[in-house]
Design an enzyme around this catalytic site. Structure first.
Site, mmCIF file in Angstrom:
data_model
loop_
_atom_site.group_PDB
_atom_site.id
_atom_site.type_symbol
_atom_site.label_atom_id
_atom_site.label_comp_id
_atom_site.label_asym_id
_atom_site.label_seq_id
_atom_site.Cartn_x
_atom_site.Cartn_y
_atom_site.Cartn_z
ATOM 1 N N SER A 40 0.845 -1.195 0.000
ATOM 2 C CA SER A 40 0.000 0.000 0.000
ATOM 3 C C SER A 40 0.878 1.242 0.000
ATOM 4 O O SER A 40 1.959 1.256 0.603
ATOM 5 C CB SER A 40 -0.897 0.017 1.242
ATOM 6 O OG SER A 40 -1.547 1.264 1.390
ATOM 7 N N TYR A 66 -2.344 0.019 9.806
ATOM 8 C CA TYR A 66 -2.406 -0.683 8.527
ATOM 9 C C TYR A 66 -1.112 -0.474 7.742
ATOM 10 O O TYR A 66 -0.490 -1.427 7.267
ATOM 11 C CB TYR A 66 -3.603 -0.192 7.720
ATOM 12 C CG TYR A 66 -3.735 -0.839 6.360
ATOM 13 C CD1 TYR A 66 -4.293 -2.106 6.212
ATOM 14 C CD2 TYR A 66 -3.304 -0.181 5.205
ATOM 15 C CE1 TYR A 66 -4.413 -2.700 4.966
ATOM 16 C CE2 TYR A 66 -3.420 -0.771 3.961
ATOM 17 C CZ TYR A 66 -3.975 -2.026 3.848
ATOM 18 O OH TYR A 66 -4.083 -2.607 2.615
ATOM 19 N N LYS A 70 1.895 -3.252 6.739
ATOM 20 C CA LYS A 70 2.330 -3.503 5.367
ATOM 21 C C LYS A 70 3.846 -3.330 5.239
ATOM 22 O O LYS A 70 4.517 -4.097 4.520
ATOM 23 C CB LYS A 70 1.604 -2.553 4.415
ATOM 24 C CG LYS A 70 0.152 -2.913 4.156
ATOM 25 C CD LYS A 70 0.023 -4.180 3.313
ATOM 26 C CE LYS A 70 -1.392 -4.364 2.793
ATOM 27 N NZ LYS A 70 -1.525 -5.560 1.927
#
Length: 243
Positions: A40, A66, A70
């Site tokens: 991402s 998040y 990643k």
């Protein structure tokens, strides 16, 4: 966007790090040559100064659980690649849109389609997006291209839009006239501060650009679908879905 877990980082790590690394180890043991990880742009951060897009060489700066998970997955995969010989390709997309899209993009389409007034006429930011078809095409290229091995790539449609421009072009694809109000950006930021919606407003007012020069130079990749073609496709899906 509305994380409900008591420990969001642990919850994201369980899927984005542990499960990914488990799958990659099994792939390596089974003799799989190449592993492609869809990461991402949140690994890089949440915003960029106007005209200064993220590149693959930028120092990662995730700001939420998040994005942090990643980044940890990327690092774990790079380590596994060094230990096992498995080729790893990391792809960091920004917002992905296409038929079936949900969340904020779907909400924006709904507001435009119903001709609700939106206060974005004066917003002159730049946001990178990637159509699902363009992302799939890039993944397909990375499957076998010899120069993709053990590389990190940023990917987008190659044309960055302001929130106002996105509203106008998406409205055209939907076959409606947008109702954009000329509200000063400083007023919108003040309203976001008063209502505790700074993060949500930042996604509408701030810039987040990615540079796809590496994909162009190293892999000779060009997005096969233009922004307007992709918007026409997602708008057609939206109208036919009866949402």
């Amino acid at each position: 966007m509305h994380e409900m877990a008591n420990d969001p980082l642990s919850a994201f790590r369980a899927i984005n790090v542990d499960a990914t690394l488990n799958l990659a180890r099994q792939a390596a043991a089974a003799g799989v040559k190449r592993f492609i990880f869809l990461s991402s742009i949140k690994v890089n951060g949440e915003f960029t100064p106007m005209g200064r897009p993220f590149t693959e060489d930028a120092v990662p700066a995730p700001v939420d659980p998040y994005g942090q998970s990643k980044l940890e997955a990327e690092r774990a995969l790079h380590q596994l690649a060094g230990e096992s010989g498995l080729e790893v390709v990391i792809i960091r997309p920004p917002l992905v849109y296409g038929s079936g899209v949900g969340a904020n993009f779907a909400s924006l389409m709904g507001a435009l389609y119903r001709r609700r007034p939106l206060p974005f006429a004066l917003v002159d930011n730049r946001r990178s997006l990637v159509a699902r078809d363009n992302l799939v095409d890039f993944i397909r290229l990375c499957l076998n291209h010899p120069k993709a091995a053990n590389q990190v790539f940023l990917v987008s449609d190659g044309e960055d839009l302001s929130t106002a421009a996105l509203c106008r072009r998406l409205s055209a694809a939907l076959g409606v006239q947008p109702r954009l109000l000329p509200v000063p950006v400083v007023a919108l930021r003040a309203l976001a501060l008063l209502t505790g919606k700074q993060a949500q407003m930042q996604r509408l007012l701030g810039s987040l650009q990615v540079d796809i020069g590496k994909a162009r130079r190293l892999l000779d990749w060009r997005p096969p679908i233009s922004v307007d073609q992709a918007l026409d496709s997602v708008a057609r899906w939206y109208r036919e879905s009866g949402r």
